[in-house]
Design a protein around this motif. Structure first.
Motif, mmCIF file in Angstrom:
data_model
loop_
_atom_site.group_PDB
_atom_site.id
_atom_site.type_symbol
_atom_site.label_atom_id
_atom_site.label_comp_id
_atom_site.label_asym_id
_atom_site.label_seq_id
_atom_site.Cartn_x
_atom_site.Cartn_y
_atom_site.Cartn_z
ATOM 1 N N PRO A 209 58.424 6.631 -16.575
ATOM 2 C CA PRO A 209 59.055 7.156 -15.367
ATOM 3 C C PRO A 209 60.468 7.640 -15.641
ATOM 4 O O PRO A 209 61.139 7.177 -16.565
ATOM 5 N N ILE A 210 60.903 8.564 -14.817
ATOM 6 C CA ILE A 210 62.281 9.036 -14.827
ATOM 7 C C ILE A 210 62.991 8.375 -13.649
ATOM 8 O O ILE A 210 62.528 8.463 -12.516
ATOM 9 N N VAL A 211 64.104 7.732 -13.932
ATOM 10 C CA VAL A 211 64.654 6.767 -12.979
ATOM 11 C C VAL A 211 66.139 7.015 -12.699
ATOM 12 O O VAL A 211 66.800 7.805 -13.377
ATOM 13 N N MET A 212 66.628 6.288 -11.711
ATOM 14 C CA MET A 212 68.064 6.132 -11.494
ATOM 15 C C MET A 212 68.464 4.740 -11.976
ATOM 16 O O MET A 212 67.681 3.801 -11.881
ATOM 17 N N LEU A 213 69.662 4.626 -12.498
ATOM 18 C CA LEU A 213 70.188 3.332 -12.933
ATOM 19 C C LEU A 213 71.512 3.093 -12.220
ATOM 20 O O LEU A 213 72.405 3.946 -12.242
ATOM 21 N N VAL A 214 71.633 1.913 -11.587
ATOM 22 C CA VAL A 214 72.779 1.618 -10.730
ATOM 23 C C VAL A 214 73.527 0.397 -11.251
ATOM 24 O O VAL A 214 72.921 -0.574 -11.718
ATOM 25 N N ASN A 215 74.848 0.458 -11.169
ATOM 26 C CA ASN A 215 75.674 -0.723 -11.373
ATOM 27 C C ASN A 215 75.750 -1.449 -10.032
ATOM 28 O O ASN A 215 76.374 -0.970 -9.081
ATOM 29 N N GLY B 30 76.604 10.055 -13.295
ATOM 30 C CA GLY B 30 76.346 10.667 -14.588
ATOM 31 C C GLY B 30 74.932 11.199 -14.695
ATOM 32 O O GLY B 30 73.990 10.601 -14.161
ATOM 33 N N THR B 31 74.790 12.314 -15.360
ATOM 34 C CA THR B 31 73.467 12.880 -15.632
ATOM 35 C C THR B 31 73.555 13.721 -16.902
ATOM 36 O O THR B 31 74.615 13.854 -17.517
ATOM 37 N N TYR B 32 72.433 14.302 -17.306
ATOM 38 C CA TYR B 32 72.414 15.087 -18.542
ATOM 39 C C TYR B 32 73.136 16.416 -18.390
ATOM 40 O O TYR B 32 73.089 17.056 -17.334
ATOM 41 N N TYR C 272 76.381 14.436 -19.746
ATOM 42 C CA TYR C 272 76.250 13.790 -21.043
ATOM 43 C C TYR C 272 75.121 14.440 -21.833
ATOM 44 O O TYR C 272 74.174 14.979 -21.264
ATOM 45 N N CYS C 273 75.196 14.257 -23.158
ATOM 46 C CA CYS C 273 74.113 14.748 -24.003
ATOM 47 C C CYS C 273 72.972 13.751 -24.104
ATOM 48 O O CYS C 273 71.821 14.129 -24.277
ATOM 49 N N CYS C 274 73.312 12.449 -23.964
ATOM 50 C CA CYS C 274 72.370 11.422 -24.386
ATOM 51 C C CYS C 274 72.278 10.276 -23.385
ATOM 52 O O CYS C 274 73.286 9.900 -22.771
ATOM 53 N N THR C 275 71.077 9.701 -23.279
ATOM 54 C CA THR C 275 70.820 8.662 -22.293
ATOM 55 C C THR C 275 71.692 7.436 -22.504
ATOM 56 O O THR C 275 72.248 6.880 -21.540
ATOM 57 N N HIS C 276 71.803 6.977 -23.752
ATOM 58 C CA HIS C 276 72.506 5.706 -23.967
ATOM 59 C C HIS C 276 73.973 5.803 -23.591
ATOM 60 O O HIS C 276 74.575 4.800 -23.180
ATOM 61 N N ASP C 277 74.583 6.997 -23.679
ATOM 62 C CA ASP C 277 75.974 7.160 -23.267
ATOM 63 C C ASP C 277 76.114 6.980 -21.752
ATOM 64 O O ASP C 277 77.080 6.375 -21.273
ATOM 65 N N ILE C 278 75.156 7.523 -21.010
ATOM 66 C CA ILE C 278 75.180 7.345 -19.555
ATOM 67 C C ILE C 278 75.010 5.867 -19.214
ATOM 68 O O ILE C 278 75.756 5.317 -18.386
ATOM 69 N N ILE C 279 74.047 5.219 -19.849
ATOM 70 C CA ILE C 279 73.778 3.812 -19.552
ATOM 71 C C ILE C 279 74.996 2.945 -19.873
ATOM 72 O O ILE C 279 75.357 2.045 -19.101
ATOM 73 N N LEU D 208 76.346 5.206 -11.016
ATOM 74 C CA LEU D 208 74.938 5.588 -11.034
ATOM 75 C C LEU D 208 74.671 6.624 -12.120
ATOM 76 O O LEU D 208 75.465 7.546 -12.331
ATOM 77 N N GLY D 209 73.545 6.455 -12.798
ATOM 78 C CA GLY D 209 73.029 7.463 -13.715
ATOM 79 C C GLY D 209 71.772 8.060 -13.122
ATOM 80 O O GLY D 209 70.895 7.322 -12.636
ATOM 81 N N TYR D 210 71.669 9.390 -13.159
ATOM 82 C CA TYR D 210 70.545 10.086 -12.513
ATOM 83 C C TYR D 210 69.640 10.732 -13.551
ATOM 84 O O TYR D 210 70.103 11.339 -14.509
ATOM 85 N N ASN D 211 68.317 10.589 -13.333
ATOM 86 C CA ASN D 211 67.283 11.213 -14.179
ATOM 87 C C ASN D 211 67.284 10.653 -15.600
ATOM 88 O O ASN D 211 67.268 11.403 -16.582
#
Length: 354
Positions: free
Chosen positions: A134-140, A171-173, A211-218, A228-231
């Motif tokens: 799944p493509i998700v949102m991640l929240v603090n 944050g998003t890509y 951002y270029c990369c998922t782990h940087d957003i996380i 929040l990180g989107y997608n």
């Protein structure tokens, strides 16, 4: 505004040189006589246990693994087409991988493992999906204002009601740098054009961070720099949310995109035989179970007896599986791609200099 579409071309040309200097990680016995080179846009945190298990089962093969950004990976595969170094190329940017196949950069492979894949999970016996996530949102949870967003509409409402808190903290890509980011943005536009437009406007007026990369957003969501990180890719988000109680992963209830990770063997690749062995290994029941049990990836064939397993997708609303079909190539048409990126830049009020 400058011809900002060329911004991502410039970025790629600058970064491709760095790809070759990216560290190669070796797995297996150094004395093994056969070498399998894998170029992949899959973080080692999710893939290292699988690679270790592979070389344990096949001690006569050693693996050279290189982690490459999805867009760089596409351009690198094209650049190497006359003499590929990689035996296997793995990406979450399904559209770019499909384009490689369509443009003649892949070779065919067939086995009992690929034969049992549904037609929607492979293409021309040259591109094979091995996970579906799944493509998700991640929240603090501590930093996010108010109730957790259940869907894109509630996210929009939170942004509008908490402008100061949300500004510069989403944050998003960057779809100019990230191949999978472009794919997900284009799929959002197809799924819900009006909602996507409103969300882009809200992101732009609140100075979204790209951002270029998922782990940087996380990382930035975990630190509280972002709320929040989107997608985001669900496998990475789920891993971190399991380890960090500050984080909550959300599958949007309006719709949850489902993305396949897929692999291909480049045409003329060295050691294509062992690339096929590795593909079969990824598609085997043991590897699929390992992905789920160890929380590495969302497998294509999850153990549905484990309904409460975080690596079984229980989306609260409809899912939109991004399928391996010709429609993916439409978004990668040069003119459409240029227009989409330009509209994205204008909506977010950014340029290639940002």
């Amino acid at each position: 505004m400058k011809q900002t579409f060329w911004g991502f071309i410039l970025i790629v040309s600058m970064l491709l040189g760095k790809v070759w200097s990216a560290e190669t990680i070796w797995f297996g016995n150094s004395a093994a006589t056969r070498v399998l080179y894998i170029n992949s846009a899959l973080d080692l945190a999710s893939f290292e246990p699988i690679l270790n298990e592979f070389v344990a089962q096949y001690p006569y093969i050693k693996v050279a693994y290189r982690d490459v950004n999805t867009l760089d990976l596409y351009h690198l595969t094209v650049k190497e087409h006359n003499k590929p170094q990689a035996s296997l190329v793995i990406s979450s940017a399904m559209d770019l991988h499909l384009k490689l196949v369509n443009d003649g950069y892949a070779q065919s492979y067939q086995s009992s493992f690929t034969d049992r894949l549904p037609d929607s999970f492979k293409w021309r016996n040259q591109l094979f999906a091995f996970s579906l996530e799944p493509i998700v949102m991640l929240v603090n949870k501590k930093a996010f204002p108010g109730d957790m967003p259940e869907d894109r509409q509630s996210l929009l409402q939170t942004i509008r009601q908490n402008e100061k808190t949300m500004t510069k903290r989403i944050g998003t890509y960057d779809i100019r740098q990230s191949g999978v980011g472009y794919l997900l943005a284009s799929q959002d536009a197809r799924q819900a054009d009006v909602t996507w437009g409103r969300l882009l406007e809200a992101f732009g007026s609140h100075d979204v961070q790209t951002y270029c990369c998922t782990h940087d957003i996380i990382d930035d969501v975990a630190s509280g720099k972002l709320v929040l990180g989107y997608n985001l890719l669900g496998s990475y988000a789920s891993q971190r949310a399991q380890e960090d109680d500050r984080l909550k992963m959300i599958l949007p209830k309006d719709y949850t995109l489902m993305l396949m990770r897929a692999a291909l063997i480049p045409k003329g690749a060295p050691n294509a035989e062992d690339a096929g062995v590795f593909l079969d290994f990824l598609l085997s029941d043991n590897s699929q179970k390992m992905m789920q049990d160890q929380g590495l990836l969302f497998p294509i064939w999850p153990d549905l007896n484990s309904q409460n397993d975080p690596y079984v997708v229980n989306a609260p609303g409809p899912t939109g599986v991004i399928e391996l079909d010709q429609q993916l190539l439409v978004g990668r048409d040069y003119a459409k791609q240029k227009r989409f990126i330009r509209n994205w830049e204008m909506a977010l009020e950014i340029s290639d200099e940002d």
